[in-house]
Design an enzyme around this catalytic site. Structure first.
Site, PDB file in Angstrom:
ATOM      1  N   ARG A  83     -42.523 -47.786  56.607  1.00 36.08           N
ATOM      2  CA  ARG A  83     -43.159 -46.601  55.993  1.00 36.08           C
ATOM      3  C   ARG A  83     -44.235 -46.037  56.923  1.00 36.08           C
ATOM      4  NH1 ARG A  83     -44.873 -49.416  50.773  1.00 36.08           N
ATOM      5  NH2 ARG A  83     -45.909 -47.491  50.175  1.00 36.08           N
ATOM      6  N   ARG A 119     -44.284 -34.264  52.888  1.00 30.56           N
ATOM      7  CA  ARG A 119     -44.111 -35.337  53.879  1.00 30.56           C
ATOM      8  C   ARG A 119     -43.253 -34.902  55.048  1.00 30.56           C
ATOM      9  NH1 ARG A 119     -45.105 -39.832  49.856  1.00 30.56           N
ATOM     10  NH2 ARG A 119     -45.036 -41.813  50.932  1.00 30.56           N
ATOM     11  N   LYS A 144     -54.687 -42.538  48.490  1.00 24.81           N
ATOM     12  CA  LYS A 144     -54.436 -41.204  47.928  1.00 24.81           C
ATOM     13  C   LYS A 144     -54.381 -41.244  46.397  1.00 24.81           C
ATOM     14  CE  LYS A 144     -50.559 -40.722  50.202  1.00 24.81           C
ATOM     15  NZ  LYS A 144     -50.540 -42.063  50.838  1.00 24.81           N
ATOM     16  N   ARG A 182     -51.759 -54.793  46.595  1.00 27.32           N
ATOM     17  CA  ARG A 182     -51.706 -53.774  45.532  1.00 27.32           C
ATOM     18  C   ARG A 182     -50.912 -54.281  44.330  1.00 27.32           C
ATOM     19  NH1 ARG A 182     -50.069 -47.653  46.803  1.00 27.32           N
ATOM     20  NH2 ARG A 182     -48.177 -48.556  47.681  1.00 27.32           N
ATOM     21  N   ARG A 231     -45.337 -53.579  43.934  1.00 25.70           N
ATOM     22  CA  ARG A 231     -44.248 -52.634  44.170  1.00 25.70           C
ATOM     23  C   ARG A 231     -43.222 -53.247  45.116  1.00 25.70           C
ATOM     24  NH1 ARG A 231     -46.773 -46.801  45.566  1.00 25.70           N
ATOM     25  NH2 ARG A 231     -45.069 -46.878  47.086  1.00 25.70           N
TER      26      ARG A 231
END
Ligand code: ADP
Ligand code: AMP
Length: 222
Positions: free
Chosen positions: A171, A88, A13, A127, A160
């Site tokens: 998540r 969300r 996203k 990431r 992160r």
């Protein structure tokens, strides 16, 4: 245009939203980025959000809605926005409807990035984000020229805290349980919901998203 970029964590996203924002000349409102900035600055809002984010749980709706209201009020968002990581929950989606309606606007499209869970887990373990300019890399798919250094600004790249495998699994559960049902709200209320395969190279996904938005615009004009 007001566009929701929807999908599980790691679907792309942020990557696609940044490209779309540039293409359409409207800002990307990414609630995760806004929360991380609040955390970095040590604001009361950031402190309130920290434990939820570290656990992979959702931050309470009222906190999120306050941030989104402020972002939508900005001059930059007058021509529309790309919503990334928001809404969300159903309550967030309904509140966004009310906010936009009060501004004489509506959601034009919901673009859904579909990516299998095993790809997501690998993507998120790779990431890295620049601590200076927030550019996003991936050590497997889109590595920087020099390890741990941002190509654009020379900043240090960091993983992160919530991208560890255990939190990623939580998540994903939260996405399936609390966020995915939001799509039914958009279908029920007649907004275009368009699914795009997200497990393709970045430019290919971007083309598919741009084509989807073109098709929506043509229908709106016709
Ligand atoms: P999200 O904002 O949905 O959490 P990101 O845009 O941050 O996802 O992407 C998650 C990770 O996957 C990042 O490291 C990014 O570089 C990488 N990534 C994004 N899109 C692709 C793609 N199409 N192919 C391979 N890797 C990708
Ligand atoms: P993201 O950057 O979108 O992956 O979000 C990182 C974390 O921020 C999430 O796991 C949540 O804890 C929190 N968060 C971001 N956006 C929202 C939202 N719209 N509602 C609730 N929590 C959010």
């Amino acid at each position: 245009m007001n566009v929701i970029l929807f999908g599980p964590p790691g679907a792309g996203k942020g990557t696609q939203g940044a490209l779309l924002a540039e293409r359409l000349g409207i800002p990307r409102i990414a609630t995760g980025d806004l929360l991380r900035e609040a955390l970095r600055q040590g604001t009361p809002l950031g402190q309130q959000a920290r434990t939820y984010m570290e656990a992979g749980e959702l931050v309470p709706d009222d906190v999120i809605l306050g941030m989104v209201r402020e972002a939508l009020d900005s001059e930059a968002a007058r021509g529309g926005a790309i919503f990334d990581g928001f809404p969300r929950t159903l309550a967030q989606a309904e509140a966004l409807d009310d906010l936009l309606r009060a501004m004489g606007r509506d959601i034009d499209a919901v673009l859904v990035l579909e990516v299998p869970d095993d790809v997501i887990v690998k993507r998120l373990s790779g990431r890295r984000t620049c601590s200076g300019c927030s550019a996003v890399y991936n050590i497997y798919y889109d590595p920087p020229r020099t390890a741990d250094v941002c190509d654009r600004c020379g900043g240090v790249l960091v993983a992160r805290a919530d991208d560890n495998e255990e939190t990623v699994r939580r998540r994903l559960e939260v996405f399936r349980e609390q966020t995915e049902p939001v799509l039914a709200h958009y279908q029920r209320t007649g907004r275009p919901v368009i699914r795009v395969p997200g497990d393709r190279p970045v430019p290919e996904v971007q083309d598919a998203l741009a084509n989807a938005l073109d098709a929506v615009s043509r229908k709106t004009v016709a």
